[in-house]
Structures are given as structure tokens and as C-alpha cells.
Design a protein around this motif. Structure first.
Motif, PDB file in Angstrom:
ATOM      1  N   ASN A 172       0.843  -1.194   0.000  1.00 54.50           N
ATOM      2  CA  ASN A 172       0.000   0.000   0.000  1.00 54.50           C
ATOM      3  C   ASN A 172       0.885   1.254   0.000  1.00 54.50           C
ATOM      4  N   PRO A 173       0.685   2.208  -0.909  1.00 50.28           N
ATOM      5  CA  PRO A 173       1.559   3.402  -0.972  1.00 50.28           C
ATOM      6  C   PRO A 173       1.581   4.195   0.323  1.00 50.28           C
ATOM      7  N   SER A 174       0.442   4.308   1.000  1.00 58.20           N
ATOM      8  CA  SER A 174       0.416   5.073   2.242  1.00 58.20           C
ATOM      9  C   SER A 174       1.252   4.406   3.335  1.00 58.20           C
ATOM     10  N   VAL A 175       1.188   3.055   3.374  1.00 58.76           N
ATOM     11  CA  VAL A 175       2.000   2.332   4.350  1.00 58.76           C
ATOM     12  C   VAL A 175       3.478   2.492   4.041  1.00 58.76           C
ATOM     13  N   GLU A 177       4.894   4.982   2.454  1.00 60.76           N
ATOM     14  CA  GLU A 177       5.300   6.362   2.732  1.00 60.76           C
ATOM     15  C   GLU A 177       5.533   6.573   4.225  1.00 60.76           C
ATOM     16  N   THR A 178       4.633   6.015   5.049  1.00 57.90           N
ATOM     17  CA  THR A 178       4.805   6.125   6.494  1.00 57.90           C
ATOM     18  C   THR A 178       6.074   5.425   6.952  1.00 57.90           C
ATOM     19  N   TYR A 179       6.332   4.265   6.361  1.00 60.08           N
ATOM     20  CA  TYR A 179       7.540   3.519   6.708  1.00 60.08           C
ATOM     21  C   TYR A 179       8.793   4.308   6.352  1.00 60.08           C
ATOM     22  N   ASN A 180       8.826   4.902   5.170  1.00 57.82           N
ATOM     23  CA  ASN A 180       9.988   5.693   4.749  1.00 57.82           C
ATOM     24  C   ASN A 180      10.166   6.927   5.623  1.00 57.82           C
ATOM     25  N   ASN A 181       9.061   7.548   6.026  1.00 60.82           N
ATOM     26  CA  ASN A 181       9.154   8.720   6.900  1.00 60.82           C
ATOM     27  C   ASN A 181       9.728   8.357   8.264  1.00 60.82           C
TER      28      ASN A 181
END
Length: 520
Positions: A172-175, A177-181
Motif C-alpha cells: 500500500n503506498p500510504s503504508v 510512505e509512512t515507513y519511509n518517513n
């Protein structure tokens, strides 16, 4: 294998299915038994029972010493697949093992025996914790091909190979993105000074210990102070001694003899004058360079247990429940605060020298302002005497205070809004508080019943370290001019020096094009 063993296995006529990820094993009947008695349910047995059965079989086989080949009967019977049996036994003796070993799939197989046709068996290799993590967190099936991770950290992998790029596309892109942040934030935090300060190691042994005979064991006195010129003053009964941090030299500064006793002392901001409060209510001001008394200030009718400088103004708190403001230059009294109902235990000016905090034996904490006889704020949350008082140099209007044996708490107040921000129960009498000059931390010293020294983080109120060594109440505390070293004094008649805080960050010189020039 003996004939008795073969008969026992034929009577059971069961297949043993073992899973290495389950603590309990299931024994399911064969197809022939299912057709004859389909109503029999699968039985469960513990790992211990299965191990006992297997050990019994091995013991019997060694005793007989016979090896019998199993002949093929006309009636088809399903054989026990030895190559598919997993005998993974987890460690139960408390031995240490890595997570990879804990989840490693260990398979016992015969190299000469090939898998039977129609079986679900596949040679997928070793299933590691990395594959299990991807399966549970990202919903990915177990991969048949092993991914060669370049780093040991299982939460980070390189996305160069096609298999890894496919995994990233399915997430999931949102997951993602949160992981990368989170990864980026962690790297920034680990490079920050706060993280480096939190990971520092504080020596729990004092690097210097000085004997202080006749150091009074009185909670209401303040008998040590460290000047801006790096000179430590210590009051021992009726005498005051100076210790220089430059040459480690001790000098006897003054002696009141049998006429009086020293109850408090404090250096002025310049570090060239020392104010000494006595048991008779007098205040003596000495010049350090001349080693001479300059003047005597009167006004109190009882002992002066606390002193505080603000520029050229000297404040004194006494057992007569009053606070008097003095101007040594003009040699007169400039103000007086009255509000406490018992002895004044502590006095501290705010860093901007705009507010004065006073603690009393009446369990009250007051905040005063120059030119006003009415307190700006009154705090009554403590349940014992308030001697420990400290202002934060990192946050404007932040005041901390500690209570005595019946209270044992450290409380934080916002003097601008007159509200309590936070508090913590330390478990022992709070004798002193002091904020660090270099980092957002503070130190507290304690009495009954642990006699410990604790460094805290603010605002998380987490303990950085606990320093032990004193055998009596740690009643006195002072800090070096650079803010790295603290010295503590206790009723055990010792002074102990600790490296409690890190060095102040060096300011980087700024590039400038300004040159010296004359002003016309």
C-alpha cells in the motif's frame, strides 16, 4: 528395527504430521481407517508424548539389533514418509538463540528418497524470519527463491532486484510512505545532539572526594556554592574554606569562632564577593581578593538559612519568616516580602532576574516580583517543606520544586500562567534541584531513605542515571561554571565531584566581511 516395533506401528496405522511452528502436534488417521471409521476425530498429543514414543522406538530397535525391510503387500498401504518428518524441538532450557534459529525450518530428509508423486511437498529452502515478517506485515506469500539482503537489518532492503521491486509495488503506498518517513526520522534523530546526549555514559563513581569534617547535617541550611571564577566555598561550623579548581588548593577564608555559626553562603554573579548568613541573623559580605570583610547587614531576628543574588541586590530568607532585599552598595534595605508562616528554606531568582521563588517550611511555594508586596503566584501542592527550587534556563517561566520526606515529589509550574505542568514521585526526600546549563536536563539530590543523586530528562522525566555513594542525606549541591561538574555534600562529611552533564556545544565562528574601522 524389531518386529514388535513394526507391529506396533502397523496397529496404529497412522501418519505423523509434525509442524515446526506449533507446540502441539496432530495425529490424523490414514485413508483406510477413515473409510472404515470416519466418525473418529483427529487426536492431539503434546510434544512431550511424541518424543517419549520416538525414544521408546529407538531404544527397542537398539536392543533387538535387527533390521527388517518392509515388503510391499498386495493391499496398498500408505507408508510413513520419513523424508517429510520435521523433528524441530525448541530450546526449553533457557539457552540463548537468535531469531533466525528460532524460526528456522529444519527438515530431516533422505537424500536417496525422492518425493512421492501427488504430494504437496516442495523444496522451498529455508524459511527465515525475514520471509515470515513480509508474509505477516505486507501480506506476501513465502517466496521460493531466497532474497539476498545486503544489510542485516530486516526492516530495510535494497529494491534493485525484480523480486523486490514487485514487493514494493504490491505494498500500500500510504503504508510505504509512512515507513519511509519513520526511517528518515530515525536517521535524523540519531544524528541529533539530543540522541548523542541520551546515549552518553555517565561515570557512576565520583572522580574526586574531599573530606569535610563538621559539615552540618541540617536540612534547612545551604553551606556550599561554586563561583563564576571556579572557586568552591564550603562552610564547616564557624569557618569558611575555599577550594580552587585551578590548583586544587584549599584556603581558610574566615572564622567566626565561638561567637557565631555559618548557616548559608553564596557568591555574587561576578564571583568576587561572598555573602555569609549566620545563626545570629547577620549577613557578612567579604571580598575574595582582599580576604577582608566589607560590611555587616542586619535586619533579621533569627538565623539566615538562604541567600540569593540578583545583580547588585542581595535577598535573604530567615527563620523569622521574612525575606529582606538589600543593596550592599547603598548599605540599606530596599524591600521586604512577608507571606510564609514558617522558616524560609530556599530562595532562587529566575534567569532574567525578574521573579523570585521562595520555599518555606509551611509547605508553600511563592513567586514574588520586585516592587510588589503581594506574591504573583502561590503553590500549595507540596505536603512537606520546600527547600529544593530551580528555574529552567531553557524555558521561560518554568519553575521546579521538591518536597521533603512527607512529600517526596518534584513539581513543575508555569509561573506565567500559574498552573502546574507536571509532577513525579521520587520515593525519597528531595533536598536540592538544579537545571543543566548545557542540555535540557536537571539533577536532584535526595535524603531519606535512599540518599541518591538522580539525573533526569525534561520534559519526559526519564532517569538518565542514578549516582550512589553518600551514606547520609545529600543536603548540598553546587555546579561548576562550565556546567559539566556537580559537587554534592552530605551528612557523612564528604564532598563528591561528579561528571554529570556533557560539554556545551562549541559555537561555530561566522564568516564576516566587517573590518575594524573608526566611527566619525
Amino acid at each position: 528395527m524389531s518386529t514388535n516395533t513394526i507391529k506396533m506401528l502397523q496397529q496404529r496405522n497412522m501418519d505423523v504430521e509434525v509442524s515446526c511452528f506449533e507446540d502441539k502436534l496432530q495425529i490424523s488417521p490414514s485413508k483406510q481407517n477413515k473409510e472404515n471409521s470416519h466418525h473418529i476425530k483427529a487426536k492431539t498429543c503434546d510434544m512431550s508424548d511424541l518424543i517419549k514414543m520416538l525414544n521408546k522406538v529407538e531404544i527397542q530397535s537398539t536392543q533387538q539389533g535387527d533390521q527388517i525391510e518392509i515388503e510391499q503387500d498386495s493391499t496398498p498401504k500408505k507408508q510413513v514418509q520419513q523424508g517429510k518428518t520435521c523433528r524441530y524441538i525448541p530450546l526449553r532450557s533457557g539457552q540463548k538463540q537468535t531469531l533466525i534459529e528460532e524460526f528456522q525450518y529444519r527438515e530431516i530428509e533422505d537424500e536417496n528418497q525422492e518425493p512421492q508423486k501427488g504430494s504437496d511437498y516442495k523444496d522451498q529452502g529455508n524459511v527465515s524470519l525475514k520471509d515470515i515478517y513480509r508474509m505477516h506485515v505486507f501480506g506476501q506469500p513465502l517466496q521460493t527463491e531466497e532474497l539476498h539482503w545486503e544489510q542485516k537489518n530486516i526492516f530495510r532492503f535494497n529494491d534493485n532486484t525484480p523480486q523486490k521491486r514487485k514487493i514494493l509495488q504490491d505494498i500500500n503506498p500510504s503504508v510505504l510512505e509512512t515507513y519511509n518517513n519513520l526511517i528518515e526520522y530515525r536517521e535524523q534523530f540519531q544524528n541529533s545532539l539530543d540522541y548523542q546526549y541520551s546515549q552518553r555514559k555517565i561515570n557512576k563513581v565520583p572522580f574526586k572526594v574531599l573530606d569535610a569534617p563538621q559539615l552540618q547535617d541540617d536540612f534547612y541550611l545551604n553551606l556550599i556554592d561554586w563561583s563564576s571564577q571556579n572557586v568552591l566555598s564550603v562552610a564547616l561550623q564557624s569557618c569558611v574554606y575555599l577550594w580552587s579548581a585551578y590548583n586544587n588548593r584549599v584556603t581558610k577564608f574566615c572564622d567566626f569562632g565561638n561567637n557565631d555559626v555559618v548557616c548559608s553562603l553564596i557568591w555574587n554573579p561576578m564571583g568576587n564577593q561572598l555573602a555569609i548568613g549566620t545563626g545570629s541573623g547577620e549577613i557578612h559580605i567579604y571580598d575574595q581578593e582582599k580576604m577582608k570583610r566589607m560590611q555587616v547587614i542586619e535586619g533579621h531576628s533569627a538565623r539566615v538559612g538562604s541567600l540569593a543574588w540578583s545583580g547588585h541586590t542581595l535577598c535573604s530568607g530567615s527563620k523569622d519568616r521574612s525575606i529582606i532585599l538589600h543593596d550592599p552598595r547603598q548599605k540599606k534595605q530596599t524591600g521586604k516580602f512577608e507571606g510564609h508562616k514558617q522558616e524560609i528554606c530556599g530562595l532562587k531568582w529566575s534567569p532574567d532576574e525578574y521573579q523570585l521563588a521562595s520555599g518555606g517550611n509551611d509547605n508553600k511555594l511563592f513567586v514574588w516580583r520586585m516592587g510588589s508586596q503581594i506574591p504573583l503566584a502561590k503553590f500549595s501542592q507540596h505536603q512537606a517543606a520546600v527547600k529544593a527550587i530551580a528555574w529552567s534556563p531553557h524555558r521561560h517561566g518554568l519553575l521546579s520544586s521538591g518536597g521533603g520526606t512527607a512529600d517526596r515529589t518534584i513539581r513543575f509550574f508555569n509561573t506565567l500562567t500559574t498552573e502546574q505542568l507536571d509532577w513525579i514521585d521520587t520515593g525519597s526526600q528531595v533536598c536540592n534541584l538544579m537545571f543543566s546549563k548545557n542540555v535540557n536536563e536537571f539533577v536532584s539530590t535526595h535524603g531519606y531513605s535512599m540518599n541518591q543523586i538522580v539525573c533526569w530528562k525534561y520534559p519526559t522525566l526519564q532517569k538518565v542515571t542514578t549516582l550512589m555513594g553518600h551514606t547520609s542525606r545529600v543536603l548540598f549541591l553546587a555546579m561548576s561554571p562550565d556546567g559539566e561538574t556537580i559537587v554534592t555534600g552530605a551528612g557523612d562529611e564528604t564532598l563528591r565531584f561528579w561528571n554529570a552533564f556533557p560539554k556545551k556545544e562549541q559555537a561555530h565562528p561566522t564568516n564576516t566581511i566587517l573590518l575594524p574601522q573608526m566611527i566619525r
